[in-house]
Design a protein around this motif. Sequence first.
Motif, short mmCIF file in Angstrom:
data_model
loop_
_atom_site.label_atom_id
_atom_site.label_comp_id
_atom_site.label_asym_id
_atom_site.label_seq_id
_atom_site.Cartn_x
_atom_site.Cartn_y
_atom_site.Cartn_z
N LEU A 28 2.42 5.95 -2.63
CA LEU A 28 3.31 7.04 -3.07
C LEU A 28 3.16 7.05 -4.65
O LEU A 28 3.28 8.39 -4.99
CB LEU A 28 4.81 6.33 -2.55
CG LEU A 28 4.92 6.73 -1.23
CD1 LEU A 28 6.49 5.88 -0.90
CD2 LEU A 28 5.11 8.15 -0.81
N ALA A 29 3.29 6.04 -5.42
CA ALA A 29 2.96 6.23 -6.83
C ALA A 29 2.06 6.97 -7.33
O ALA A 29 2.10 7.72 -8.23
CB ALA A 29 3.24 5.02 -7.55
N ALA A 30 0.99 6.63 -6.74
CA ALA A 30 -0.35 7.21 -7.37
C ALA A 30 -0.22 8.83 -6.84
O ALA A 30 -0.86 9.50 -7.81
CB ALA A 30 -1.71 6.53 -6.71
N ARG A 66 12.59 9.38 0.47
CA ARG A 66 13.64 10.04 1.44
C ARG A 66 12.99 11.48 2.03
O ARG A 66 13.17 11.78 3.02
CB ARG A 66 14.91 10.41 0.78
CG ARG A 66 15.67 9.21 0.37
CD ARG A 66 16.19 8.22 1.52
NE ARG A 66 16.94 7.30 1.19
CZ ARG A 66 18.33 7.40 1.00
NH1 ARG A 66 18.80 8.36 1.24
NH2 ARG A 66 18.86 6.15 1.03
N GLU A 67 12.05 11.91 1.12
CA GLU A 67 11.57 13.15 1.53
C GLU A 67 9.99 13.18 2.05
O GLU A 67 9.55 13.87 3.20
CB GLU A 67 11.61 14.28 0.33
CG GLU A 67 12.85 14.66 -0.15
CD GLU A 67 13.89 15.16 0.75
OE1 GLU A 67 13.39 15.75 1.67
OE2 GLU A 67 15.17 15.06 0.68
N ILE A 68 9.11 12.32 1.33
CA ILE A 68 7.81 12.27 1.55
C ILE A 68 7.61 11.21 2.57
O ILE A 68 6.98 11.56 3.52
CB ILE A 68 6.91 12.06 0.15
CG1 ILE A 68 7.22 13.24 -0.72
CG2 ILE A 68 5.52 11.76 0.78
CD1 ILE A 68 6.28 12.92 -1.94
N LEU A 69 8.10 10.10 2.45
CA LEU A 69 7.57 8.82 3.25
C LEU A 69 7.93 9.06 4.72
O LEU A 69 7.13 8.88 5.47
CB LEU A 69 8.46 7.79 2.59
CG LEU A 69 8.01 6.01 3.50
CD1 LEU A 69 6.57 5.89 3.42
CD2 LEU A 69 9.00 5.33 2.62
N GLY A 79 0.78 -1.33 -0.01
CA GLY A 79 0.03 0.02 -0.09
C GLY A 79 0.77 1.26 0.06
O GLY A 79 0.65 2.51 -0.67
N ILE A 80 1.87 1.23 0.75
CA ILE A 80 2.87 2.44 0.78
C ILE A 80 3.50 2.74 -0.47
O ILE A 80 3.24 3.72 -1.05
CB ILE A 80 3.90 2.19 1.79
CG1 ILE A 80 3.47 2.49 3.09
CG2 ILE A 80 5.04 3.35 1.67
CD1 ILE A 80 4.34 2.01 4.19
N LEU A 81 3.84 1.71 -1.06
CA LEU A 81 4.47 1.91 -2.54
C LEU A 81 3.59 2.30 -3.43
O LEU A 81 3.63 3.28 -4.18
CB LEU A 81 5.11 0.44 -3.08
CG LEU A 81 6.47 0.09 -2.28
CD1 LEU A 81 6.70 -1.30 -2.85
CD2 LEU A 81 7.50 1.12 -2.19
N VAL A 92 -1.94 6.78 2.21
CA VAL A 92 -0.53 7.10 1.78
C VAL A 92 -0.85 7.91 0.37
O VAL A 92 -0.17 9.24 0.33
CB VAL A 92 0.10 5.97 1.47
CG1 VAL A 92 1.50 6.55 0.73
CG2 VAL A 92 0.70 5.28 2.53
N ARG A 93 -1.85 8.01 -0.38
CA ARG A 93 -2.09 8.56 -1.70
C ARG A 93 -2.38 9.99 -1.13
O ARG A 93 -2.13 10.97 -1.65
CB ARG A 93 -3.04 7.85 -2.43
CG ARG A 93 -3.57 8.87 -3.53
CD ARG A 93 -4.64 8.06 -4.43
NE ARG A 93 -5.11 9.11 -5.41
CZ ARG A 93 -5.90 10.00 -5.42
NH1 ARG A 93 -6.54 10.15 -4.29
NH2 ARG A 93 -6.34 10.56 -6.68
#
Length: 297
Positions: A118-120, A206-209, A113-115, A177-178
Amino acid sequence: MSVIEQSPPVAAESLFRRNIAAFMENRLAFGSAIVVVLFILMAVLAPWIAPNDPYATNLFFRLQPPVWMEGGDWAYPLGADSLGRCILSRIIYGARISIFIGAAVILVATSIGILAGLAAGYLRGWVDVVISRLVDILLGFPYLIFAIGLMAMMGPGLGNIILALAYKEWVIPCRVVRGETLVTRELEYVEAARALGASGRHIMLREILPNILSPVIVVATIRMAHVIILEASLSFLGLGVQPPTASWGAMVADGRAFILESWWVSTFPGLAILLLVLAINVASQGLRDAFDPRFTE
């Protein structure tokens, strides 16, 4: 000429420590967290604290009542089931199954879900459209019916039940996350990293997560209780962990035929499910209040 002495700057208390302190001040939530930890310790130390072998049958003690009832015996403190197996020992070992499956499903689903989130949220465009429509489709299916269908196709088993529950569970952290990424991607420090030429992968990881992990952790904690209930439901229906492995849902199902005269066979594993799920829910609400700034003063 007077010299103005400057006192050393006071180190600012970290946000994480303040959140933990706020959580510990919530006595109900902190006490619930202790209950969850005790369940985890019970699962880890099961071979040393279980009074009997959870798989050993003894028909001489079939449907033995709890120790405080007439006919009870300290050898079986919470009584025995229809095969003469110690209910307390099976509850202790059953905690291993419930906690392991809950943790494994949440770990796999949250990572996916995190990946995906983040992509979406960061890439937008067709990536966001594809992921969002997939999430909408999966949310259209009732969770338990969806899991039952997958288990019917894949067959019962520990690995299959983890996969069946993780197939849909990832959509919850993905949406969280989205949403957080859509807000964070417009902040100044993200714009600065983008202006310095940082790659999209670097910005996302590195910045958002690191700055959106708090709500994700809270949601994962809340969802673990739901996953434990789903695992118990599948085991109750005979689609989860198979006998003779101790599972709370299967233990409740085993006592259905004796619920009137031997109520303890189903009641005690049902109470274990209730206590663990309730403790996780209360603790997760405390985490939400402490870590989510929208719920803090």
